[in-house]
Design an enzyme around this catalytic site. Structure first.
Site, PDB file in Angstrom:
ATOM      1  N   ASP A 161     -12.626   5.461   2.137  1.00  0.00           N
ATOM      2  CA  ASP A 161     -11.179   5.501   2.382  1.00  0.00           C
ATOM      3  C   ASP A 161     -10.678   6.951   2.387  1.00  0.00           C
ATOM      4  O   ASP A 161     -10.604   7.580   1.333  1.00  0.00           O
ATOM      5  CB  ASP A 161     -10.489   4.679   1.269  1.00  0.00           C
ATOM      6  CG  ASP A 161      -8.969   4.687   1.384  1.00  0.00           C
ATOM      7  OD1 ASP A 161      -8.433   5.386   2.267  1.00  0.00           O
ATOM      8  OD2 ASP A 161      -8.314   3.996   0.584  1.00  0.00           O
ATOM      9  N   LYS A 217       2.935  11.234  -3.725  1.00  0.00           N
ATOM     10  CA  LYS A 217       1.836  10.584  -4.440  1.00  0.00           C
ATOM     11  C   LYS A 217       0.892  11.622  -5.062  1.00  0.00           C
ATOM     12  O   LYS A 217       0.220  11.351  -6.047  1.00  0.00           O
ATOM     13  CB  LYS A 217       1.082   9.708  -3.442  1.00  0.00           C
ATOM     14  CG  LYS A 217       0.084   8.763  -4.048  1.00  0.00           C
ATOM     15  CD  LYS A 217      -0.446   7.871  -2.955  1.00  0.00           C
ATOM     16  CE  LYS A 217      -1.578   6.993  -3.424  1.00  0.00           C
ATOM     17  NZ  LYS A 217      -2.028   6.127  -2.321  1.00  0.00           N
ATOM     18  N   GLU A 219      -7.193   0.730  -4.223  1.00  0.00           N
ATOM     19  CA  GLU A 219      -7.142   0.617  -2.760  1.00  0.00           C
ATOM     20  C   GLU A 219      -8.453   0.108  -2.153  1.00  0.00           C
ATOM     21  O   GLU A 219      -8.438  -0.816  -1.346  1.00  0.00           O
ATOM     22  CB  GLU A 219      -6.731   1.956  -2.146  1.00  0.00           C
ATOM     23  CG  GLU A 219      -5.242   2.226  -2.365  1.00  0.00           C
ATOM     24  CD  GLU A 219      -4.865   3.686  -2.288  1.00  0.00           C
ATOM     25  OE1 GLU A 219      -5.694   4.502  -1.844  1.00  0.00           O
ATOM     26  OE2 GLU A 219      -3.743   4.024  -2.701  1.00  0.00           O
ATOM     27  N   ASP A 248       0.887  -1.159   0.000  1.00  0.00           N
ATOM     28  CA  ASP A 248       0.000   0.000   0.000  1.00  0.00           C
ATOM     29  C   ASP A 248       0.925   1.210   0.000  1.00  0.00           C
ATOM     30  O   ASP A 248       1.529   1.541   1.013  1.00  0.00           O
ATOM     31  CB  ASP A 248      -0.875  -0.038   1.264  1.00  0.00           C
ATOM     32  CG  ASP A 248      -1.653   1.253   1.490  1.00  0.00           C
ATOM     33  OD1 ASP A 248      -1.650   2.116   0.601  1.00  0.00           O
ATOM     34  OD2 ASP A 248      -2.262   1.375   2.569  1.00  0.00           O
TER      35      ASP A 248
END
Ligand code: AMP
Length: 608
Positions: free
Chosen positions: A193, A70, A171, A8
């Site tokens: 999330d 990211k 994810e 992850d």
């Protein structure tokens, strides 16, 4: 059989897991932590730091410490998100040679995949240390909302890190895999999330026989914990300006300290009603006097500062349910993922919206990596039977006359899929058409992401609108898009396979892979040297501790004095070897040290 790790790769933290004896397990790092900060730094001496050590020095080396890379991965220099990041980052973001983004650390500009590769390499090393074997394959997760370029850039990062990324999965899908693993349930679940930098919501249907079907997914790649931190920082900066008339933002170091304190306060406010931020000597008043920041912030203040951010996530949930053509009551469980879902107000709002208490059975920080590991195991081992049916997160289509985006495959279509649409020429006697393949959800083509282009030539001359062109889009199981265009009358055809670009040319990528490999070798060697130095220094310390006693006991004899002189020489030689950082020499001297230590211990124990 090859082991596949699940990674992850988070905005703030990353986590690595593996399936061992049919059980998905998170692998702790050397410090015993199950997550590692996705932070990279270059020190003044040119040393590369990743994870906790990078985070620890971020305050004093803010300009050369990268976090939240990211948010930049796979993005173009002129995108609004990058422009925003340039203004708010403590590190320098510069334009790359292909309209891409680079991060300037010390004297070198690094591409974003290179930065992410350093984090992936760290996760790979954590897994290798734990397993005691080399790992070369990984499943890496990305936000469901990532477009093809962002996914490709993440894959490139894996390649630079020496990892074969055998699959990129979303994810929330990974989270649902971990949630449904071994349970044999049939349920519709929502995965909410909210991580450090991104928000994702997916609605999935879990079938009893290992089928995980995504019904709809949506998100915002620029909405996460950091935005909450920013609100707290603004509040403190404003308060400080009101009290002292000084803007803390002018001072990078002060701002970085405040950033850390804000995040810490935010986390604390998940379990206490108020907390104090206390930063002594934060800045100078300009009159040679140090100013301190000391102020209490309450949970209620935090909630009112961030209510609109939470509301934005709810709006996206509402839209996703509509896309999935489901009512709230049809969602049977809500899984919370991401560190931010520990905030009580978020849990409250989510349960109010879905009208049910969220599931508490999964660990929000670990569930995504566990799901990635489960997918990895399923890809190499038939025993783990499982099928993932994902959807396209964004619409795919082409640009038509007037810069309008014409959708061919709508968002949330199950993949693999194929769709086609017929277009006509827009000018009289037009002999060629340019097909611009785009991905996105905006009506204006230029607001979407350009994935590729090609030209269909040799059309017969005819009045405007009378030549029909069939445009076919196909997405295969790996998410690879191919597009073809055909003149329906003549059968003339052109096609391309759309290969997303991360902003790096193949040559650059190759050079970076080589660079990282070199570094990997380097790192192992330096770790070995560090370990050898530590061992030698421990023995030296023990010998030094025994010296006075031994001297007292043996100094009366020539033989004893000789032995003492030899021991001193051995210690000196070992120190020289340590100074030189010469591994073979250190090891050789350590043997001598150990013999001396044994002798010293013998002398002391005999005389007592
Ligand atoms: P992730 O990307 O899932 O690791 O989430 C990281 C984000 O969660 C960061 O913004 C953290 O500050 C935030 N976070 C972690 N723990 C807590 C907590 N106890 N309360 C609120 N936010 C948290």
């Amino acid at each position: 059989m090859d082991r596949v790790i699940g990674i992850d790769l988070g905005t703030t933290n990353s986590c690595v897991a593996i399936v061992e004896n049919d059980t998905p397990t998170v692998i702790p790092n050397r410090g015993g932590y199950k997550t590692t900060p996705s932070m990279v730094a270059i020190t003044e001496a040119g040393k590369r730091l990743v994870g906790h050590i990078a985070k620890r020095q971020a305050i004093t080396n803010a300009e050369n410490t990268v976090f939240a890379a990211k948010r930049l991965i796979g993005r173009k220099w002129n995108s609004p998100q990058v422009k925003n990041a340039v203004l708010t980052s403590s590190y320098r973001i510069v334009e790359g040679p292909h309209g891409d983004v680079r991060v300037q650390l010390r004297t070198k500009p690094y591409s974003v995949p290179e930065i992410s590769a350093m984090v992936l390499q760290e996760m790979k090393t954590i897994a290798q240390d734990y397993l005691g074997e080399t790992v070369s394959k990984a499943v890496v997760t990305v936000p469901a909302y990532f477009n093809d370029n962002q996914r490709q850039a993440t894959k490139d990062a894996g390649q630079i890190a020496g990892l074969d990324v055998i699959r990129i999965i979303n994810e929330p899908t990974a989270a649902s895999l971990a949630y449904g693993f071994g349970k044999n349930i049939e349920k519709i679940v929502a995965v909410y999330d909210l991580g450090g930098g991104t928000f994702d919501i997916s609605i999935l249907e879990i079938g009893g026989n290992g089928i995980f079907k995504v019904l709809a997914t949506a998100g915002d790649t620029f909405l996460g914990g950091e935005d909450f931190d920013a609100r707290i920082i603004d509040w403190f900066v404003q308060g400080f300006r009101d009290d002292h008339g000084i803007d803390l933002r002018q001072d990078r170091m002060a701002l970085q300290r405040l950033k850390d304190a804000a995040e810490k306060a935010k986390c604390e406010l998940s379990s206490v009603k108020e907390t104090e931020v206390n930063l002594p000597f934060i800045i100078s008043s300009g009159r040679n006097e140090a100013l301190h920041l000391q102020r209490v912030i309450s949970r209620q203040t935090l909630e009112s500062l961030t209510e609109d951010l939470i509301e934005r996530t709810v709006d996206i949930c509402r839209q996703t349910l509509l896309d999935a053509k489901l009512g709230k009551e049809e969602v049977e469980d809500v899984v919370l993922v991401g560190g931010m879902t520990r905030m009580p107000r978020i849990q409250e709002v989510v349960s109010e919206f879905f009208e049910r208490e969220p599931n508490r059975g999964v660990h929000p920080d670990e569930v995504v990596a566990l799901g990635a590991a489960i997918q990895g195991a399923a890809l190499v081992d038939e025993k783990h039977e499982m099928m993932l049916l994902d959807v396209t997160p964004h619409a795919l289509g082409i640009m038509t006359q007037g810069g309008i985006f014409e959708e061919i495959i709508p968002a949330n279509t199950s993949v693999p899929t194929g769709r086609s649409k017929i277009f006509t020429t827009s000018r009289e006697n037009q002999t060629a058409v340019k097909i611009l393949v785009m991905q996105g959800d905006h009506e204006r083509a230029e607001d979407n992401e350009l994935l590729g282009e090609f030209i269909l030539t040799g059309l017969r001359r005819a009045p405007k609108g009378s030549v029909e062109i069939d445009v076919v889009f196909e997405i295969n199981a790996d998410g690879i898009v191919s597009v073809s265009a055909k003149d329906l009358e003549t059968g003339q055809q052109q096609s391309i396979q759309v290969t997303a670009t991360s902003g790096l040319t193949p040559e650059e990528l190759k050079a970076m892979v080589a660079g990282a490999e070199e570094f990997a070798v380097d790192r192992k060697a330096s770790e070995e040297v560090e370990a050898a130095i530590q061992e030698a220094e421990t023995v030296i310390a023990e010998i030094n501790r025994l010296f006075p006693q031994v001297e007292q006991i043996v100094a009366s004899s020539d033989f004893g004095r000789d032995a003492i002189a030899k021991a001193r020489a051995i210690v000196q030689r070992a120190k020289d070897a340590i100074q030189k950082k010469d591994l073979a020499l250190i090891k050789e001297q350590t043997d001598g040290l150990v013999r001396t230590q044994r002798m010293f211990k013998g002398v002391v124990s005999k005389s007592s």
